[in-house]
Design an enzyme around this catalytic site. Structure first.
Site, PDB file in Angstrom:
ATOM      1  N   ARG A  73      82.092  61.322  56.192  1.00 39.48           N
ATOM      2  CA  ARG A  73      83.213  60.800  56.485  1.00 39.48           C
ATOM      3  C   ARG A  73      83.944  61.731  56.900  1.00 39.48           C
ATOM      4  NH1 ARG A  73      86.121  56.002  52.748  1.00 39.48           N
ATOM      5  NH2 ARG A  73      84.226  54.964  53.869  1.00 39.48           N
TER       6      ARG A  73
ATOM      7  N   HIS B 289      82.667  52.328  61.497  1.00 40.68           N
ATOM      8  CA  HIS B 289      82.191  52.215  60.122  1.00 40.68           C
ATOM      9  C   HIS B 289      80.857  51.446  60.043  1.00 40.68           C
ATOM     10  CE1 HIS B 289      82.203  52.573  55.924  1.00 40.68           C
ATOM     11  NE2 HIS B 289      83.450  51.814  55.608  1.00 40.68           N
TER      12      HIS B 289
ATOM     13  N   GLN C 285      79.364  49.830  56.649  1.00 36.48           N
ATOM     14  CA  GLN C 285      79.946  48.730  56.087  1.00 36.48           C
ATOM     15  C   GLN C 285      79.549  47.490  56.764  1.00 36.48           C
ATOM     16  OE1 GLN C 285      82.542  48.622  53.719  1.00 36.48           O
ATOM     17  NE2 GLN C 285      81.866  46.393  53.818  1.00 36.48           N
TER      18      GLN C 285
ATOM     19  N   ASP D 136      90.979  43.708  57.609  1.00 34.58           N
ATOM     20  CA  ASP D 136      90.952  45.063  57.167  1.00 34.58           C
ATOM     21  C   ASP D 136      92.294  45.425  57.031  1.00 34.58           C
ATOM     22  OD1 ASP D 136      90.211  47.492  56.285  1.00 34.58           O
ATOM     23  OD2 ASP D 136      89.628  48.409  58.564  1.00 34.58           O
TER      24      ASP D 136
ATOM     25  N   CYS E  13      86.296  44.597  53.954  1.00 32.88           N
ATOM     26  CA  CYS E  13      85.488  45.926  53.538  1.00 32.88           C
ATOM     27  C   CYS E  13      86.052  46.710  52.200  1.00 32.88           C
ATOM     28  CB  CYS E  13      85.521  46.871  54.671  1.00 32.88           C
ATOM     29  SG  CYS E  13      87.101  47.602  55.481  1.00 32.88           S
TER      30      CYS E  13
ATOM     31  N   ARG F 119      76.650  47.529  49.935  1.00 34.44           N
ATOM     32  CA  ARG F 119      76.671  49.018  50.277  1.00 34.44           C
ATOM     33  C   ARG F 119      75.341  49.513  49.801  1.00 34.44           C
ATOM     34  NH1 ARG F 119      81.404  50.907  52.353  1.00 34.44           N
ATOM     35  NH2 ARG F 119      80.067  52.524  53.179  1.00 34.44           N
TER      36      ARG F 119
HETATM   37  N1  NVA Z   1      89.793  50.901  58.610  1.00 34.28           N
HETATM   38  C1  NVA Z   1      90.041  51.433  57.060  1.00 34.28           C
HETATM   39  C2  NVA Z   1      88.411  51.348  56.575  1.00 34.28           C
HETATM   40  C3  NVA Z   1      88.432  51.863  55.011  1.00 34.28           C
HETATM   41  C4  NVA Z   1      87.133  51.486  54.621  1.00 34.28           C
HETATM   42  C5  NVA Z   1      90.180  53.026  57.330  1.00 34.28           C
HETATM   43  O1  NVA Z   1      89.593  53.625  58.270  1.00 34.28           O
HETATM   44  O2  NVA Z   1      91.035  53.525  56.374  1.00 34.28           O
HETATM   45  N1   CP Z   2      84.766  50.057  52.406  1.00 32.61           N
HETATM   46  C1   CP Z   2      84.803  51.380  52.219  1.00 32.61           C
HETATM   47  O1   CP Z   2      84.340  52.383  52.843  1.00 32.61           O
HETATM   48  O2   CP Z   2      85.381  51.627  51.049  1.00 32.61           O
HETATM   49  P1   CP Z   2      85.589  53.300  50.529  1.00 32.61           P
HETATM   50  O3   CP Z   2      86.746  53.754  51.286  1.00 32.61           O
HETATM   51  O4   CP Z   2      86.204  53.069  49.056  1.00 32.61           O
HETATM   52  O5   CP Z   2      84.474  54.069  50.645  1.00 32.61           O
END
Ligand code: NVA
Ligand code: CP
Length: 303
Positions: free
Chosen positions: A104, A131, A134, A219, A259, A288
């Protein structure tokens, strides 16, 4: 050949369909507590997190243990990654020691460079651009609740962000129409829209985008790394909340996904989040686990 999973496009539509089937099967086995088979016995998953996480971390860590393997959590704070060791060097070193690596991070090219130098499968656990894990869970959730998404209309409300980009990829892979509503200046990547012309449509009004849709997703308005823009975004996105009034304009049986984490009162109303007749966010979060178990088995040629 090593297979990576950096975007949904790394799977063929057929592979994606069978992965979702496998995820549903793994879920049923897990619920029956009949998954003592350990196809990934002794396998080690390296988990690199440059951003926070609850679902992704726990689902990957629980998933690999349920398959018989184990995980190592790697934070840049405690590794040389955070002290500037080149991504290409880290990839070559880590991939000599572990069997799968999930990352990540921020810029998408970081994970592409890592994958180019890795000897083992690399999984995108979220970048600024995509992502895909997800979406595996989201597609599984739609299949479980409403069947095959092929030919359906899906609506994305809000920021043209990493999740939105992965929904565009999913539209292509699963053959559905995607109707996106976002404020001016917050559109998804123009090249990605152009590459999916005909199935992806951008609207300015959520009320217009949601019409005729079977699946509505949103989101947060400010993603990780955009914390400084929270106030500005809250202002720009004020009319983009998904709530019962908006869902009433979608098809009768439409379901809502997010998500998570969610900001109640911003992109989603508290009432909609909690209305399990419409909101499938908890199944979505749980999936997930199952979808990523299927993904890890696929990437290591276990099915
Ligand atoms: N768009 C959000 C998704 C979190 C799972 C982010 O990147 O923070
Ligand atoms: N939806 C998702 O990826 O959640 P986290 O940021 O908690 O991993």
């Amino acid at each position: 050949m090593i297979r990576h999973f950096l975007t949904l496009q790394d799977l063929s539509p057929g592979e994606l369909k069978s992965l979702i089937k496998q995820a549903i099967k793994l879920k049923a086995e897990h619920k029956r507590s009949s998954d003592p088979t350990t196809p990934l016995k002794n396998a080690v998953l390296g988990m690199v997190f440059e951003k926070s996480s609850t679902r992704t971390r726990v689902s990957f860590e629980a998933g690999i243990s349920q398959l018989g393997g184990s995980a190592i959590f790697l934070s840049p704070k405690d590794t040389q990654l955070g002290r500037g060791e080149p991504v290409e060097d880290s990839a070559r070193v880590l991939s000599r020691m572990v069997d799968i690596i999930m990352i990540r991070t921020f810029a998408h090219d970081i994970i592409e460079r890592f994958a180019a130098y890795s000897q083992v499968p690399v999984i995108n656990a979220l970048t600024d651009s995509f992502h895909p894990c997800q979406l595996l869970a989201d597609i599984q959730t739609f299949v479980e609740h409403r069947g095959d998404p092929q030919g359906k209309s899906v609506c994305w409300i809000g920021d043209g962000n990493n999740m939105c980009h992965s929904y565009i990829n999913a539209a292509r892979q699963c053959d559905f129409e995607l109707r996106i509503a976002c404020p001016e200046g917050f559109e998804p990547d123009a090249d990605l829209i152009a590459a999916n012309k005909g199935r992806v449509h951008v609207f300015r009004q959520p009320e217009e985008a949601v019409r005729g849709c079977d699946w509505v997703a949103t989101d947060v308005w400010a993603s990780m790394g955009q914390e400084d823009e929270q106030a500005l975004r809250a202002n720009k996105f004020a009319s983009f909340q998904v709530n019962h009034e908006l869902m009433a304009l979608a098809n009768n049986n439409a379901i809502f996904m997010h998500c998570l984490p969610a900001h109640r009162g911003e992109e989603v109303s508290a009432e909609l989040m909690e209305d399990t007749a419409v909101s499938v966010v908890w199944d979505e979060a749980e999936n997930r686990l199952h979808a990523q178990k299927a993904l890890m088995l696929f990437l290591t040629n276990r099915y």
